[in-house]
Design an enzyme around this catalytic site. Sequence first.
Site, PDB file in Angstrom:
ATOM      1  N   HIS A 269      -0.003   1.515  16.280  1.00 20.37           N
ATOM      2  CA  HIS A 269      -0.206   0.371  16.905  1.00 20.37           C
ATOM      3  C   HIS A 269       1.012   0.137  18.235  1.00 20.37           C
ATOM      4  CE1 HIS A 269      -3.238  -1.159  14.507  1.00 20.37           C
ATOM      5  NE2 HIS A 269      -2.544  -1.084  13.569  1.00 20.37           N
TER       6      HIS A 269
ATOM      7  N   LYS B  84       1.920   1.774   7.349  1.00 20.07           N
ATOM      8  CA  LYS B  84       2.342   0.999   8.676  1.00 20.07           C
ATOM      9  C   LYS B  84       3.243   1.760   9.483  1.00 20.07           C
ATOM     10  CE  LYS B  84       1.006  -2.555   9.164  1.00 20.07           C
ATOM     11  NZ  LYS B  84      -0.168  -2.742   9.893  1.00 20.07           N
TER      12      LYS B  84
ATOM     13  N   ARG C 106       0.888  -1.325   0.072  1.00 23.24           N
ATOM     14  CA  ARG C 106      -0.046   0.037   0.197  1.00 23.24           C
ATOM     15  C   ARG C 106       0.854   1.200   0.142  1.00 23.24           C
ATOM     16  NH1 ARG C 106      -3.808  -1.506   4.973  1.00 23.24           N
ATOM     17  NH2 ARG C 106      -1.820  -2.571   5.716  1.00 23.24           N
TER      18      ARG C 106
ATOM     19  N   TYR D 247      -0.672   4.273  10.815  1.00 23.12           N
ATOM     20  CA  TYR D 247      -0.936   3.656  11.692  1.00 23.12           C
ATOM     21  C   TYR D 247       0.131   3.097  12.463  1.00 23.12           C
ATOM     22  CZ  TYR D 247      -5.128   1.757   9.175  1.00 23.12           C
ATOM     23  OH  TYR D 247      -6.296   1.703   8.602  1.00 23.12           O
TER      24      TYR D 247
ATOM     25  N   GLU E  98      -5.165   4.542  14.054  1.00 21.58           N
ATOM     26  CA  GLU E  98      -6.392   3.752  14.675  1.00 21.58           C
ATOM     27  C   GLU E  98      -7.100   4.102  15.871  1.00 21.58           C
ATOM     28  OE1 GLU E  98      -2.821   3.304  14.541  1.00 21.58           O
ATOM     29  OE2 GLU E  98      -2.229   2.644  16.460  1.00 21.58           O
TER      30      GLU E  98
ATOM     31  N   ASP F 294      -4.756  -9.707  14.826  1.00 24.47           N
ATOM     32  CA  ASP F 294      -3.748  -8.410  15.237  1.00 24.47           C
ATOM     33  C   ASP F 294      -4.088  -7.848  16.657  1.00 24.47           C
ATOM     34  OD1 ASP F 294      -6.248  -7.628  14.684  1.00 24.47           O
ATOM     35  OD2 ASP F 294      -5.796  -5.691  13.803  1.00 24.47           O
TER      36      ASP F 294
ATOM     37  N   MET G   2      -3.844  -8.352   6.287  1.00 23.08           N
ATOM     38  CA  MET G   2      -4.448  -8.855   5.291  1.00 23.08           C
ATOM     39  C   MET G   2      -4.721  -7.845   4.081  1.00 23.08           C
ATOM     40  SD  MET G   2      -7.497 -11.273   7.164  1.00 23.08           S
ATOM     41  CE  MET G   2      -8.390 -11.831   5.591  1.00 23.08           C
TER      42      MET G   2
HETATM   43  N1  LIG Z   1      -6.092  -9.235  10.339  1.00 27.21           N
HETATM   44  C1  LIG Z   1      -6.081  -8.125   9.866  1.00 27.21           C
HETATM   45  O1  LIG Z   1      -5.578  -7.767   8.608  1.00 27.21           O
HETATM   46  C2  LIG Z   1      -7.071  -7.052  10.118  1.00 27.21           C
HETATM   47  C3  LIG Z   1      -7.671  -6.026   9.517  1.00 27.21           C
HETATM   48  C4  LIG Z   1      -8.814  -5.291   9.702  1.00 27.21           C
HETATM   49  C5  LIG Z   1      -9.239  -5.330  10.971  1.00 27.21           C
HETATM   50  N2  LIG Z   1      -8.504  -6.402  11.947  1.00 27.21           N
HETATM   51  C6  LIG Z   1      -9.136  -6.813  13.301  1.00 27.21           C
HETATM   52  O2  LIG Z   1     -10.520  -7.488  13.078  1.00 27.21           O
HETATM   53  C7  LIG Z   1     -11.054  -7.263  14.322  1.00 27.21           C
HETATM   54  C8  LIG Z   1     -12.558  -7.011  14.359  1.00 27.21           C
HETATM   55  O3  LIG Z   1     -12.535  -5.631  13.959  1.00 27.21           O
HETATM   56  P1  LIG Z   1     -13.616  -4.605  13.484  1.00 27.21           P
HETATM   57  O4  LIG Z   1     -13.466  -3.620  12.675  1.00 27.21           O
HETATM   58  O5  LIG Z   1     -14.975  -5.830  13.068  1.00 27.21           O
HETATM   59  O6  LIG Z   1     -14.519  -4.567  14.954  1.00 27.21           O
HETATM   60  P2  LIG Z   1     -15.748  -4.027  15.670  1.00 27.21           P
HETATM   61  O7  LIG Z   1     -15.760  -3.247  16.816  1.00 27.21           O
HETATM   62  O8  LIG Z   1     -16.659  -3.378  14.378  1.00 27.21           O
HETATM   63  O9  LIG Z   1     -16.659  -5.682  15.709  1.00 27.21           O
HETATM   64  C9  LIG Z   1     -16.197  -6.227  16.971  1.00 27.21           C
HETATM   65  C10 LIG Z   1     -17.838  -7.047  17.171  1.00 27.21           C
HETATM   66  O10 LIG Z   1     -17.268  -7.983  18.286  1.00 27.21           O
HETATM   67  C11 LIG Z   1     -18.358  -8.352  19.107  1.00 27.21           C
HETATM   68  N3  LIG Z   1     -18.163  -9.068  20.150  1.00 27.21           N
HETATM   69  C12 LIG Z   1     -17.599  -8.390  21.310  1.00 27.21           C
HETATM   70  N4  LIG Z   1     -17.235  -9.503  22.347  1.00 27.21           N
HETATM   71  C13 LIG Z   1     -17.763 -10.548  21.795  1.00 27.21           C
HETATM   72  C14 LIG Z   1     -17.966 -11.769  22.095  1.00 27.21           C
HETATM   73  N5  LIG Z   1     -17.758 -12.254  23.206  1.00 27.21           N
HETATM   74  N6  LIG Z   1     -18.710 -12.613  21.320  1.00 27.21           N
HETATM   75  C15 LIG Z   1     -18.989 -12.219  20.255  1.00 27.21           C
HETATM   76  N7  LIG Z   1     -18.804 -10.953  19.516  1.00 27.21           N
HETATM   77  C16 LIG Z   1     -18.188 -10.411  20.372  1.00 27.21           C
HETATM   78  C17 LIG Z   1     -18.873  -6.800  19.130  1.00 27.21           C
HETATM   79  O11 LIG Z   1     -20.060  -6.553  19.940  1.00 27.21           O
HETATM   80  C18 LIG Z   1     -18.880  -6.147  17.977  1.00 27.21           C
HETATM   81  O12 LIG Z   1     -19.876  -6.561  17.139  1.00 27.21           O
HETATM   82  C19 LIG Z   1     -10.201  -6.307  15.313  1.00 27.21           C
HETATM   83  O13 LIG Z   1      -9.324  -7.073  16.060  1.00 27.21           O
HETATM   84  C20 LIG Z   1      -9.543  -5.575  14.175  1.00 27.21           C
HETATM   85  O14 LIG Z   1      -8.271  -5.084  14.731  1.00 27.21           O
HETATM   86  C21 LIG Z   1      -7.604  -7.396  11.192  1.00 27.21           C
END
Ligand SMILES: NC(=O)c1ccc[n+]([C@@H]2O[C@H](COP(=O)([O-])OP(=O)(O)OC[C@H]3O[C@@H](n4cnc5c(N)ncnc54)[C@H](O)[C@@H]3O)[C@@H](O)[C@H]2O)c1
Length: 373
Positions: A96, A75, A15, A94, A118, A270, A302
Amino acid sequence: MIVGVPKEIKNNENRVSITPAGAYTLVNAGHQVIVETKAGEGSGFMDEEYISAGAELAANAADVFAKANMIVKVKEYVESEYQYLREDQLVFTYLHIANDASLADALLESKTTGIAYETIRGKNGGLPLLAPMSEVAGRMSVQVGAYMLQNYNGGSGVLLGGVPGVMPGKVVVVGGGVVGLNAAKVATGMGADVTVFDINAERMAYIDDISGGRIHTQFNNPYNLKEAVKDADLVIGAVLIPGAKAPKVVTEDMVKEMKKGSVIVDVAIDQGGCVETSTKITTHDNPCFEKHGVIHYSVANMPGAVSRTSTIALSSSTLPYVLKLADKGVDALREDADFMAGLNTYKGKVTFKGVADALGREYTDPKAALQEA
Ligand SMILES: NC(=O)c1ccc[n+]([C@@H]2O[C@H](COP(=O)([O-])OP(=O)(O)OC[C@H]3O[C@@H](n4cnc5c(N)ncnc54)[C@H](O)[C@@H]3O)[C@@H](O)[C@H]2O)c1
């Protein structure tokens, strides 16, 4: 303001922080934009496009960092970039640093103004500079999951959409936030049988409404989840508790009961991952590992693999903030408490509570820190 755009050097990060369209906007607002040569190439933006947009090219990173008053990146800084941090430079990317004590030290020692994408808050809640990448990761999670289910990847050979006369695959999405809803939309579009588990009733009502009931929702508790995970072909981990490590809601015992060749994509990796068996962060080079006969995908960046879409999505969201910072410097933060929430380090102080707590450092209120200056 002189805005610097270095080329990202993290493993497989394609990116770029500002597109030619963004450079054009900044130049028209009276700013100078210096882009490291080939910085946009990984996202399909060529040097000539930046020049046509009014930006200047720099031959290397050192040149960009030396000339700019403000650095815009994607990043966090990697170690070889720490040498460029300095007190009279504002960094917007970002960061972190709650998870990265060495970068935190480098920012604090150099007294750099560190503003993190973030932690900036949205006017209606949420994290507006995190959401676009969650949308990308959510949609991508089903794509990679479907691919890994193919036999030659070690998968069970299930086609998520099924075919007439053959039942579709079962997708369980744990956490129905931005990642979860985007995953559910794509999986439903492919014809899979999708259930989203969450603990927030309002959110589940919303998902039910917008999908016309096509996306099933279920309250998350260990009993319900265990039954669903056992039957699932693809499990997507998308739980977030803001500012905390992800809870391990999918336990090792649940994974042990899954069918051989099923797939888990733990997007929440993450934040430590919400699946107990996602024990390591993987990279795009080697994204999967197998545990209890189940394929685990746990890449922490990702969106870096779909750089064109991710760059346009991210830079379009960051540009209004970049423009405000370029116009007003830290005064832009003084005028807007939600924007101020992005300030993580200032003049050697930690100005974001979550970061201070995670690192065991003294916290300074950002308003007070900016007032002292
Ligand atoms: N791996 C990657 O490249 C990448 C990229 C983007 C985001 N992410 C990660 O993905 C994750 C989710 O991000 P998001 O933007 O969707 O967050 P978000 O806050 O929009 O959604 C999180 C959801 O989890 C729910 N939740 C909380 N506790 C729970 C439980 N015990 N059981 C079930 N659901 C529960 C919440 O109610 C909410 O709806 C974060 O950790 C974010 O950093 C990773």
